[in-house]
Scaffold this motif. Structure first.
Motif, PDB file in Angstrom:
ATOM      1  N   ASP A 297      25.838   9.502   3.897  1.00 30.91           N
ATOM      2  CA  ASP A 297      26.991   9.073   4.675  1.00 30.91           C
ATOM      3  C   ASP A 297      28.199  10.111   5.155  1.00 30.91           C
ATOM      4  OD1 ASP A 297      26.214   6.273   4.985  1.00 30.91           O
ATOM      5  OD2 ASP A 297      27.096   6.278   2.795  1.00 30.91           O
ATOM      6  N   GLU A 298      28.191  10.754   3.982  1.00 29.93           N
ATOM      7  CA  GLU A 298      28.378  12.539   4.070  1.00 29.93           C
ATOM      8  C   GLU A 298      28.208  13.590   4.651  1.00 29.93           C
ATOM      9  OE1 GLU A 298      28.525  16.421   1.936  1.00 29.93           O
ATOM     10  OE2 GLU A 298      28.458  14.950   0.069  1.00 29.93           O
ATOM     11  N   GLU A 299      26.963  13.077   5.271  1.00 26.94           N
ATOM     12  CA  GLU A 299      26.955  14.219   6.948  1.00 26.94           C
ATOM     13  C   GLU A 299      27.083  13.736   8.084  1.00 26.94           C
ATOM     14  OE1 GLU A 299      25.885  17.277   6.819  1.00 26.94           O
ATOM     15  OE2 GLU A 299      26.033  17.803   4.317  1.00 26.94           O
ATOM     16  N   MET A 300      26.404  12.224   7.936  1.00 28.08           N
ATOM     17  CA  MET A 300      27.493  11.125   9.207  1.00 28.08           C
ATOM     18  C   MET A 300      28.511  11.764   9.432  1.00 28.08           C
ATOM     19  SD  MET A 300      24.603  11.081  10.930  1.00 28.08           S
ATOM     20  CE  MET A 300      23.864  11.805  10.446  1.00 28.08           C
TER      21      MET A 300
ATOM     22  N   LEU B 180      29.731  10.412  13.150  1.00 29.01           N
ATOM     23  CA  LEU B 180      28.623   9.865  13.819  1.00 29.01           C
ATOM     24  C   LEU B 180      28.086   8.629  12.862  1.00 29.01           C
ATOM     25  CD1 LEU B 180      25.857  11.784  14.767  1.00 29.01           C
ATOM     26  CD2 LEU B 180      26.592  10.582  16.404  1.00 29.01           C
ATOM     27  N   SER B 181      28.207   7.703  13.576  1.00 31.33           N
ATOM     28  CA  SER B 181      27.788   6.186  12.029  1.00 31.33           C
ATOM     29  C   SER B 181      26.000   6.216  12.548  1.00 31.33           C
ATOM     30  CB  SER B 181      28.424   5.156  12.563  1.00 31.33           C
ATOM     31  OG  SER B 181      28.014   4.532  14.067  1.00 31.33           O
ATOM     32  N   ILE B 182      25.360   5.565  11.681  1.00 33.38           N
ATOM     33  CA  ILE B 182      23.607   5.597  11.607  1.00 33.38           C
ATOM     34  C   ILE B 182      23.573   3.921  11.290  1.00 33.38           C
ATOM     35  CG2 ILE B 182      23.710   6.135   8.609  1.00 33.38           C
ATOM     36  CD1 ILE B 182      21.333   7.076   9.227  1.00 33.38           C
ATOM     37  N   GLY B 183      22.830   3.350  12.659  1.00 32.95           N
ATOM     38  CA  GLY B 183      21.697   1.945  12.303  1.00 32.95           C
ATOM     39  C   GLY B 183      21.121   1.646  10.886  1.00 32.95           C
ATOM     40  N   PRO B 184      21.431   0.418  10.317  1.00 28.18           N
ATOM     41  CA  PRO B 184      20.859   0.191   9.294  1.00 28.18           C
ATOM     42  C   PRO B 184      19.629   0.388   9.030  1.00 28.18           C
ATOM     43  CG  PRO B 184      22.515  -1.910   9.693  1.00 28.18           C
ATOM     44  CD  PRO B 184      22.443  -0.697  10.708  1.00 28.18           C
ATOM     45  N   ASP B 185      18.866   0.130   9.814  1.00 24.50           N
ATOM     46  CA  ASP B 185      17.238   0.827  10.226  1.00 24.50           C
ATOM     47  C   ASP B 185      16.980   1.666  10.018  1.00 24.50           C
ATOM     48  OD1 ASP B 185      16.965  -1.608   9.953  1.00 24.50           O
ATOM     49  OD2 ASP B 185      16.105  -2.274  12.290  1.00 24.50           O
ATOM     50  N   ALA B 186      17.855   2.464  10.743  1.00 21.21           N
ATOM     51  CA  ALA B 186      17.936   4.489  11.201  1.00 21.21           C
ATOM     52  C   ALA B 186      18.265   4.827   9.778  1.00 21.21           C
ATOM     53  CB  ALA B 186      18.596   4.227  12.187  1.00 21.21           C
TER      54      ALA B 186
ATOM     55  N   ALA C 297      22.079  15.058  13.110  1.00 22.23           N
ATOM     56  CA  ALA C 297      23.114  14.994  13.523  1.00 22.23           C
ATOM     57  C   ALA C 297      23.337  15.398  14.750  1.00 22.23           C
ATOM     58  CB  ALA C 297      24.157  15.330  12.920  1.00 22.23           C
ATOM     59  N   LEU C 298      22.807  16.976  14.796  1.00 24.29           N
ATOM     60  CA  LEU C 298      22.489  17.929  15.723  1.00 24.29           C
ATOM     61  C   LEU C 298      21.739  17.427  17.502  1.00 24.29           C
ATOM     62  CD1 LEU C 298      23.410  20.471  16.825  1.00 24.29           C
ATOM     63  CD2 LEU C 298      21.113  21.643  15.503  1.00 24.29           C
ATOM     64  N   TYR C 299      20.682  16.691  16.861  1.00 23.53           N
ATOM     65  CA  TYR C 299      20.381  16.129  17.273  1.00 23.53           C
ATOM     66  C   TYR C 299      20.662  14.822  18.483  1.00 23.53           C
ATOM     67  CZ  TYR C 299      16.455  13.008  20.103  1.00 23.53           C
ATOM     68  OH  TYR C 299      16.047  12.939  21.002  1.00 23.53           O
ATOM     69  N   ALA C 300      21.410  13.917  17.668  1.00 22.20           N
ATOM     70  CA  ALA C 300      22.239  12.955  18.240  1.00 22.20           C
ATOM     71  C   ALA C 300      23.598  13.430  18.677  1.00 22.20           C
ATOM     72  CB  ALA C 300      22.604  12.225  17.376  1.00 22.20           C
ATOM     73  N   HIS C 301      24.228  14.433  18.872  1.00 23.33           N
ATOM     74  CA  HIS C 301      25.675  15.428  19.144  1.00 23.33           C
ATOM     75  C   HIS C 301      25.926  14.659  20.782  1.00 23.33           C
ATOM     76  CE1 HIS C 301      29.146  17.535  19.289  1.00 23.33           C
ATOM     77  NE2 HIS C 301      28.636  17.785  20.981  1.00 23.33           N
ATOM     78  N   GLY C 302      27.221  13.947  20.561  1.00 22.36           N
ATOM     79  CA  GLY C 302      27.063  13.166  22.107  1.00 22.36           C
ATOM     80  C   GLY C 302      27.125  11.864  22.336  1.00 22.36           C
ATOM     81  N   LYS C 303      26.232  11.400  20.773  1.00 22.80           N
ATOM     82  CA  LYS C 303      26.068   9.634  20.452  1.00 22.80           C
ATOM     83  C   LYS C 303      27.295   9.570  19.546  1.00 22.80           C
ATOM     84  CE  LYS C 303      21.996   7.965  20.564  1.00 22.80           C
ATOM     85  NZ  LYS C 303      20.753   7.877  20.324  1.00 22.80           N
ATOM     86  N   SER C 304      27.308   8.545  19.618  1.00 23.76           N
ATOM     87  CA  SER C 304      28.144   7.544  18.476  1.00 23.76           C
ATOM     88  C   SER C 304      27.296   6.998  17.992  1.00 23.76           C
ATOM     89  CB  SER C 304      28.907   6.221  19.285  1.00 23.76           C
ATOM     90  OG  SER C 304      28.119   5.027  19.511  1.00 23.76           O
ATOM     91  N   SER C 305      26.420   6.323  17.506  1.00 26.22           N
ATOM     92  CA  SER C 305      25.723   6.080  16.721  1.00 26.22           C
ATOM     93  C   SER C 305      24.202   6.913  16.474  1.00 26.22           C
ATOM     94  CB  SER C 305      25.157   5.068  16.456  1.00 26.22           C
ATOM     95  OG  SER C 305      24.712   4.522  15.105  1.00 26.22           O
ATOM     96  N   VAL C 306      23.541   6.943  14.962  1.00 22.44           N
ATOM     97  CA  VAL C 306      22.380   7.740  15.107  1.00 22.44           C
ATOM     98  C   VAL C 306      21.127   5.784  14.947  1.00 22.44           C
ATOM     99  CG1 VAL C 306      20.555   8.429  13.440  1.00 22.44           C
ATOM    100  CG2 VAL C 306      22.658   9.411  14.364  1.00 22.44           C
TER     101      VAL C 306
END
Length: 345
Positions: free
Chosen positions: A153-156, A161-167, A190-199
């Motif tokens: 949670d801290e890093e997201m 970013l948010s992160i889905g439950p399964d992820a 987080a760097l890979y998902a940059h530009g998205k809203s959710s991982v």
């Protein structure tokens, strides 16, 4: 006794108590130890790269020259300002040096941070610092589910970013054992998902479940399935990716416990597939063949014996860090050989 409780540790790291200028940071999670040491050093001096502000001492050297620690603790910085002394414990006993500085603690503008590995409760250095009113003993153990969730949670949150439950569930299963390594993996995600809203799950599989994690799973899965050559290859890959040997042994210990639950279910009448699904929910489909082969190859009694062997290997790796790699590889190879002996009870 001034050993910090788990709930007090974060507060002390953020705002160190000036009445306790000496901090012993120790434990089996080397990444968490180093993270907390770095935080204490950064809060104690303006520039950790300044050699006049931060003195770095080797614990083994202090065993030969015990007065040096108290001398460094009371040295006035050449250009003024705050000062810190960072001691890295080795294999030799330097308790005499620590006793001297506890008897004559430095002023409030100097902090002494001692970085050590896993210490038994009765280890002289740990016992000395836990009993001293001017020292704080900070234990660093592997993150549990709650700590991993907070770390994610801290890093997201920091990355927006948010992160889905399964992820989240998948990510938590792939990290742990070493705080620094876990944090680096989350930041890479987080760097890979940059530009998205959710991982999502695909992001985790693409980034975190590679190199060290896949090699780690591969080494452990192959060992329990009796594939010694494959286990050896994957072990080498995990080490090349920077996975600490103790983390590999820890992963094997967790897996043997899961295999034991699955095997008990099989011996109670369940199918291998159902037993694996129950004992290891969320297991990636690529791992299922080897895991199911392991459940078929072992008996519950033999898994109990190998569990003891891995527990002993874990202890030996902590006590003799220079030999940790050999200890971990030997334990995996022993499991691979034992897995092939299907006729043993």
């Amino acid at each position: 006794m001034v050993a910090l409780k788990s709930g007090e540790t974060d507060g002390f790291i953020t705002r160190p108590d000036p009445r306790r200028p000496v901090a012993l940071v120790f434990g089996p999670d080397a990444g968490l130890v180093r993270e907390r040491v770095d935080a204490l050093i950064k809060s104690a001096v303006d520039d950790p790269a300044d050699p006049f502000a931060l003195a770095r001492l080797d614990g083994d050297a202090l065993a030969d020259e015990p007065t040096r620690l108290v001398e460094e603790a009371h040295t006035v910085p050449l250009f003024g300002g705050r000062r810190a002394v960072w001691v890295r414990a080795g294999g030799r006993n330097f308790v005499e040096a620590v006793e001297s500085v506890l008897a004559a603690p430095p002023a409030a503008d100097c902090r002494i941070v001692i970085e050590a590995g896993d210490l038994r409760r009765n280890a002289p250095l740990r016992a000395l610092c836990e009993k001293s009113p001017v020292a704080a003993a900070i234990a660093c153990y592997a993150d549990g589910d709650r700590e991993l969730a907070r770390l994610i949670d801290e890093e997201m949150r920091a990355a927006g970013l948010s992160i889905g439950p399964d992820a989240r569930t998948l990510l938590a299963s792939l990290i742990g054992g070493d705080r620094r390594a876990s944090r680096n993996e989350i930041r890479k995600l987080a760097l890979y998902a940059h530009g998205k809203s959710s991982v999502e799950v695909d992001d985790v599989l693409a980034v975190v479940a590679d190199a060290s994690s896949l090699a780690l799973d591969g080494a452990v899965d192959a060992a329990f399935a009796g594939r010694a050559a494959e286990a050896e290859t994957q072990f080498a890959k995990a080490r090349a990716a920077g996975t600490y040997p103790g983390v590999i042994v820890g992963a094997a210990l967790r897996q043997v416990a899961q295999l034991h639950r699955a095997r008990l279910a099989v011996e109670g009448g369940a199918s291998v597939g159902d037993a694996v699904q129950s004992a290891m929910p969320g297991l990636h489909f690529r791992r299922k063949p080897l895991v199911e082969a392991a459940v078929s190859a072992w008996t519950a009694a033999r898994l109990e014996r190998i569990m003891t062997q891995f527990a002993e290997a874990s202890l030996e790796a902590r006590r003799r860090p220079a030999l940790a790699e050999a200890v971990a590889e030997r334990a995996l190879m022993a499991a691979a050989v034992m897995a092939r002996r299907r006729n043993e009870p």
